[in-house]
Design a protein around this motif. Sequence first.
Motif, PDB file in Angstrom:
ATOM      1  N   GLU A   1       0.795  -1.236   0.000  1.00  0.00           N
ATOM      2  CA  GLU A   1       0.000   0.000   0.000  1.00  0.00           C
ATOM      3  C   GLU A   1       0.829   1.288   0.000  1.00  0.00           C
ATOM      4  O   GLU A   1       0.494   2.220  -0.747  1.00  0.00           O
ATOM      5  N   PRO A   2       1.899   1.378   0.822  1.00  0.00           N
ATOM      6  CA  PRO A   2       2.651   2.646   0.790  1.00  0.00           C
ATOM      7  C   PRO A   2       3.254   2.935  -0.594  1.00  0.00           C
ATOM      8  O   PRO A   2       3.313   4.094  -1.007  1.00  0.00           O
ATOM      9  N   VAL A   3       3.673   1.893  -1.303  1.00  0.00           N
ATOM     10  CA  VAL A   3       4.243   2.098  -2.650  1.00  0.00           C
ATOM     11  C   VAL A   3       3.162   2.588  -3.610  1.00  0.00           C
ATOM     12  O   VAL A   3       3.374   3.525  -4.388  1.00  0.00           O
ATOM     13  N   HIS A   4       1.981   1.964  -3.536  1.00  0.00           N
ATOM     14  CA  HIS A   4       0.870   2.427  -4.388  1.00  0.00           C
ATOM     15  C   HIS A   4       0.578   3.906  -4.133  1.00  0.00           C
ATOM     16  O   HIS A   4       0.367   4.688  -5.062  1.00  0.00           O
ATOM     17  N   GLU A   5       0.561   4.263  -2.838  1.00  0.00           N
ATOM     18  CA  GLU A   5       0.237   5.647  -2.462  1.00  0.00           C
ATOM     19  C   GLU A   5       1.287   6.616  -3.021  1.00  0.00           C
ATOM     20  O   GLU A   5       0.960   7.687  -3.539  1.00  0.00           O
ATOM     21  N   ILE A   6       2.563   6.225  -2.913  1.00  0.00           N
ATOM     22  CA  ILE A   6       3.640   7.100  -3.394  1.00  0.00           C
ATOM     23  C   ILE A   6       3.522   7.301  -4.903  1.00  0.00           C
ATOM     24  O   ILE A   6       3.608   8.426  -5.403  1.00  0.00           O
ATOM     25  N   ILE A   7       3.294   6.223  -5.638  1.00  0.00           N
ATOM     26  CA  ILE A   7       3.201   6.330  -7.100  1.00  0.00           C
ATOM     27  C   ILE A   7       2.012   7.224  -7.483  1.00  0.00           C
ATOM     28  O   ILE A   7       2.096   8.052  -8.394  1.00  0.00           O
ATOM     29  N   ARG A   8       0.917   7.088  -6.738  1.00  0.00           N
ATOM     30  CA  ARG A   8      -0.257   7.945  -6.978  1.00  0.00           C
ATOM     31  C   ARG A   8       0.103   9.408  -6.719  1.00  0.00           C
ATOM     32  O   ARG A   8      -0.242  10.296  -7.500  1.00  0.00           O
ATOM     33  N   ARG A   9       0.837   9.644  -5.620  1.00  0.00           N
ATOM     34  CA  ARG A   9       1.211  11.028  -5.265  1.00  0.00           C
ATOM     35  C   ARG A   9       2.215  11.614  -6.262  1.00  0.00           C
ATOM     36  O   ARG A   9       2.341  12.831  -6.384  1.00  0.00           O
TER      37      ARG A   9
ATOM     38  N   PRO B   1      -1.532   0.461  -9.899  1.00  0.00           N
ATOM     39  CA  PRO B   1      -1.260  -0.380  -8.744  1.00  0.00           C
ATOM     40  C   PRO B   1      -1.448  -1.866  -9.047  1.00  0.00           C
ATOM     41  O   PRO B   1      -2.474  -2.245  -9.608  1.00  0.00           O
ATOM     42  N   VAL B   2      -0.440  -2.647  -8.727  1.00  0.00           N
ATOM     43  CA  VAL B   2      -0.575  -4.097  -8.847  1.00  0.00           C
ATOM     44  C   VAL B   2      -0.323  -4.689  -7.476  1.00  0.00           C
ATOM     45  O   VAL B   2       0.395  -4.117  -6.664  1.00  0.00           O
ATOM     46  N   VAL B   3      -0.956  -5.818  -7.211  1.00  0.00           N
ATOM     47  CA  VAL B   3      -0.646  -6.584  -6.007  1.00  0.00           C
ATOM     48  C   VAL B   3      -0.068  -7.897  -6.497  1.00  0.00           C
ATOM     49  O   VAL B   3      -0.757  -8.709  -7.104  1.00  0.00           O
ATOM     50  N   ALA B   4       1.234  -8.044  -6.297  1.00  0.00           N
ATOM     51  CA  ALA B   4       1.951  -9.178  -6.862  1.00  0.00           C
ATOM     52  C   ALA B   4       2.465 -10.078  -5.743  1.00  0.00           C
ATOM     53  O   ALA B   4       2.465  -9.704  -4.570  1.00  0.00           O
ATOM     54  N   HIS B   5       2.912 -11.249  -6.112  1.00  0.00           N
ATOM     55  CA  HIS B   5       3.641 -12.100  -5.154  1.00  0.00           C
ATOM     56  C   HIS B   5       5.095 -11.644  -5.162  1.00  0.00           C
ATOM     57  O   HIS B   5       5.606 -11.235  -6.200  1.00  0.00           O
ATOM     58  N   GLU B   6       5.737 -11.745  -3.997  1.00  0.00           N
ATOM     59  CA  GLU B   6       7.108 -11.220  -3.918  1.00  0.00           C
ATOM     60  C   GLU B   6       8.096 -11.970  -4.806  1.00  0.00           C
ATOM     61  O   GLU B   6       9.194 -11.484  -5.071  1.00  0.00           O
ATOM     62  N   HIS B   7       7.714 -13.158  -5.269  1.00  0.00           N
ATOM     63  CA  HIS B   7       8.628 -13.887  -6.162  1.00  0.00           C
ATOM     64  C   HIS B   7       8.402 -13.527  -7.632  1.00  0.00           C
ATOM     65  O   HIS B   7       9.189 -13.930  -8.489  1.00  0.00           O
ATOM     66  N   ASP B   8       7.333 -12.792  -7.923  1.00  0.00           N
ATOM     67  CA  ASP B   8       7.086 -12.400  -9.317  1.00  0.00           C
ATOM     68  C   ASP B   8       8.107 -11.359  -9.751  1.00  0.00           C
ATOM     69  O   ASP B   8       8.431 -10.443  -8.980  1.00  0.00           O
ATOM     70  N   PRO B   9       8.611 -11.437 -10.976  1.00  0.00           N
ATOM     71  CA  PRO B   9       9.491 -10.367 -11.452  1.00  0.00           C
ATOM     72  C   PRO B   9       8.735  -9.049 -11.495  1.00  0.00           C
ATOM     73  O   PRO B   9       7.535  -9.044 -11.781  1.00  0.00           O
ATOM     74  N   PRO B  10       9.417  -7.932 -11.183  1.00  0.00           N
ATOM     75  CA  PRO B  10       8.701  -6.647 -11.103  1.00  0.00           C
ATOM     76  C   PRO B  10       8.096  -6.224 -12.442  1.00  0.00           C
ATOM     77  O   PRO B  10       8.772  -6.263 -13.463  1.00  0.00           O
ATOM     78  N   ARG B  11       6.828  -5.841 -12.394  1.00  0.00           N
ATOM     79  CA  ARG B  11       6.174  -5.377 -13.624  1.00  0.00           C
ATOM     80  C   ARG B  11       6.575  -3.931 -13.928  1.00  0.00           C
ATOM     81  O   ARG B  11       6.706  -3.549 -15.079  1.00  0.00           O
TER      82      ARG B  11
END
Length: 238
Positions: A147-155, A164-174
Amino acid sequence: MSPRYAGVIFDLDGTLTAPGAIRFDRIRARIGMPTSGSILAWIAAHARDDTDRTRMEAMVWEEERIALERMELGAGFAALVAALEARGPSLDTAICTRNNDEALEAFDRLLRGRGYRPSAELFRVQIARSHHSPHLDRALENKPSPEPVHEIIRRWDLGEVFPPVVAHEHDPPRHEAVLFVGDDVDDCLSARRAGVQSGLIQHGERPAEDPRLSRTVDHRFDDLSQVAAELSRPLRSC
Ligand SMILES: [Mg+2]
């Protein structure tokens, strides 16, 4: 032109500042927490009742206040500032901390005292613990939530570029053009769960290797000058 980073997020304690100011080992010993991980989450899960929770949280706040007086800039900070200034408005910046607003204010005083520009000019968005999100109309969840990352990108007004994506931590970054640098596994988990690149900074410390780190860290940095170098080069696909 090769793509470059569009945004960078920094943890505060042990990342922009030198490690060791907050004595997490002492906090854990005082509250009886046997493991590493989020202290506040542990208190919420283990407090017997509200009184017990308040008692333990008061110990955390006391240790945090002691730490403010010991706060020092992390190694390589000058090189980082030079890299941020060289990129100018083409690179958005933020701080994301589980510490409180007082810590952000102490960091700002430290910067000004050392002749740097105010913290809010170098790090445009700053999110401390229990930050109220106007978008969600409630307090944000803390790291390791995305959530804090989503908020920062929005700001940053980049919510349409990096939805905003909700990914698994093992997924390569989108969203490869956003990097989140921190010194704790929860920083890296928050980054990857929000689909951005994670960077673990160690400042010469060799913390006990957390098994969760092996598949959640995109970059490892010894100090902030290495982050500066990464931000200055074209984006490499990971
Ligand atoms: Mg930290």
